[in-house]
Each structure stands twice: as structure tokens, then as C-alpha cells.
Motif scaffolding. Structure first.
Motif, short mmCIF file in Angstrom:
data_model
loop_
_atom_site.label_atom_id
_atom_site.label_comp_id
_atom_site.label_asym_id
_atom_site.label_seq_id
_atom_site.Cartn_x
_atom_site.Cartn_y
_atom_site.Cartn_z
N GLY A 1 0.65 -1.17 -0.17
CA GLY A 1 0.03 0.04 -0.04
C GLY A 1 0.91 1.22 0.13
O GLY A 1 0.24 2.35 0.11
N SER A 2 2.23 1.26 -0.20
CA SER A 2 2.96 2.51 -0.01
C SER A 2 2.81 3.21 -1.34
O SER A 2 3.13 4.39 -1.52
N GLY A 3 2.63 2.47 -2.49
CA GLY A 3 2.68 3.28 -3.85
C GLY A 3 3.60 3.01 -4.76
O GLY A 3 3.93 3.68 -5.59
N GLN B 1 -0.71 3.10 4.41
CA GLN B 1 -0.62 2.06 3.76
C GLN B 1 -2.10 0.97 3.93
O GLN B 1 -2.42 0.30 2.87
N VAL B 2 -2.48 0.79 5.27
CA VAL B 2 -3.49 -0.01 5.54
C VAL B 2 -4.76 0.47 4.76
O VAL B 2 -5.49 -0.32 4.03
N ILE C 1 -6.36 -1.84 1.80
CA ILE C 1 -7.66 -2.22 1.80
C ILE C 1 -8.70 -2.03 0.47
O ILE C 1 -9.38 -2.81 0.02
N ARG C 2 -8.35 -0.94 0.41
CA ARG C 2 -9.23 -0.18 -0.99
C ARG C 2 -8.69 -0.82 -2.27
O ARG C 2 -9.65 -1.05 -3.04
N SER D 1 -9.46 -7.59 4.27
CA SER D 1 -9.99 -6.89 5.53
C SER D 1 -8.59 -6.25 6.13
O SER D 1 -7.64 -6.63 5.82
N GLU D 2 -8.96 -5.36 7.27
CA GLU D 2 -7.94 -4.55 8.05
C GLU D 2 -6.91 -5.53 8.51
O GLU D 2 -5.73 -5.46 8.41
#
Length: 206
Positions: free
Chosen positions: A13-15, A139-140, A144-145, A150-151
Motif C-alpha cells: 500500500g505504499s504506492g 498503507q492500511v 484495503i481499497r 480486510s484490515e
């Protein structure tokens, strides 16, 4: 001579993909090890038979591709299974990424390796290590998106990865992806100029 290579990494999730895309948009060769892993494990992929032999047919889907969800659950709960899978995939990924790197056109190449720090940074393969960084909360939320996990699942993945501090300790360069797309674009633009200069100097020195 092998091309000047920048290892790009960051947590879930950092990109990383967004950053890699911005470099690619500037004509830089981007080699993504996740993409290579997908190719190796699709129907007819080079790793499929070895995975079938090591883990059984239950982890190969009806279409002949790796059952990614099944494998993710298995390796997440078992270090031995994870090491067995890595033993199959890593040499193939390394070989294919080296082949692509050797054929890469342009002054330098970006090699995207999500678990670069976790695997130990082999400095003979990278001239620089570039870390994409943001807050854990971002990141979380992004993971998730993007993935639909799930978280709790995302946080379990985070816990299994290197910490921000460990990644940043290995970084030669850091992109802060906690701000706007414009800020991200600006940082990539500046680093591209820097890498073009360093790659040219490296070529002259050799």
C-alpha cells in the motif's frame, strides 16, 4: 556492461506501482518482479510444474494457474511452505529480471522488488535503493481499497514485512508518498534527473 539499476521497494500500500508508472512514463525501463512472478505462475508458466510437484495439484486451479489465494493462506501460516515456494520462484525471478535488465534500453533501469529489504539487499545488483514511504495508516487504507482484503489481513501482511525503520535504514533515496499526486510527480522528476546524472557518471567511470 549491465545497466545502472535502481532497486525500488516499499511496504504494502505504499504506492510502488504508482511511482514505477511515473518513471515508466519518462521512458525509463521498469522491471517488476511481481509481474514476473505472475507470468511464472499463470497457465503454462515456467514454475507451475515445480509448484505442482512440491505442493500437490490442489494448489493449481482448474485453469492451470497457481491458486493464489490458496497459496497465500498456506505460506502465510507456514515458514517452511514459504521457503519452499521461494526456493522455486526466486531463482526463476532473478534469472528473468537479469535477462530483462540486460536487454533494457535507456540510461538506467528500475527493478521493482517488494521484499527487497526482507530478502537482504544485494548491493552488487543495485546502484541505489529507492524506498517509497508513507504512514502505516495510509498503507492500511490504500491496501484495503486496492485489494479488498480486510484490515486484519492487511495488518498481518504488514507485520510480516520489514518495518518502515528497517526499510529507511537501507534507503539511498526516499520518496514520500503521503502527500498529493503533484508532490509525488515532482519527487520522481527530481530523482529521474539525479539518476540520469549518476548513470552517466557511472558509464564514464567504467
Amino acid at each position: 556492461m549491465k545497466p545502472y539499476t535502481v532497486g525500488l521497494t516499499g511496504g504494502i500500500g505504499s504506492g510502488k506501482s504508482a511511482v514505477a508508472g511515473l518513471f515508466a512514463g519518462r521512458g525509463i525501463a521498469v522491471i517488476d518482479t511481481d509481474e514476473i512472478a505472475h507470468e511464472l505462475t499463470r497457465p503454462g508458466g515456467e514454475a507451475i510444474e515445480a509448484i505442482r510437484a512440491a505442493f500437490g495439484a490442489a494448489l493449481i486451479g482448474a485453469d492451470g494457474a497457481l491458486d493464489r489465494d490458496g497459496m497465500r493462506k498456506l505460506v502465510f501460516g507456514s515458514t517452511a511452505a514459504r521457503k519452499k515456494l521461494e526456493g522455486i520462484l526466486h531463482p526463476l525471478i532473478r534469472g528473468e529480471s537479469a535477462r530483462r535488465r540486460a536487454h533494457a534500453r535507456g540510461p538506467y533501469a528500475i527493478l521493482v522488488v517488494p521484499l527487497l529489504v526482507e530478502g537482504g539487499v544485494d548491493r552488487s545488483r543495485y546502484a541505489r535503493v529507492l524506498v517509497v514511504d508513507c504512514t502505516e495508516a495510509q498503507q492500511v487504507e490504500r491496501a484495503i481499497r486496492r485489494s479488498g482484503l480486510s484490515e486484519a489481513e492487511v495488518r498481518a501482511i504488514l507485520a510480516a514485512q520489514a518495518t518502515r525503520e528497517q526499510r529507511l535504514a537501507e534507503a539511498d533515496d526516499v520518496i514520500d508518498n503521503s502527500g498529493t499526486p503533484e508532490a509525488l510527480e515532482r519527487q520522481v522528476s527530481n530523482l529521474n534527473e539525479k539518476y540520469l546524472t549518476l548513470a552517466a557518471q557511472s558509464e564514464t567511470a567504467s
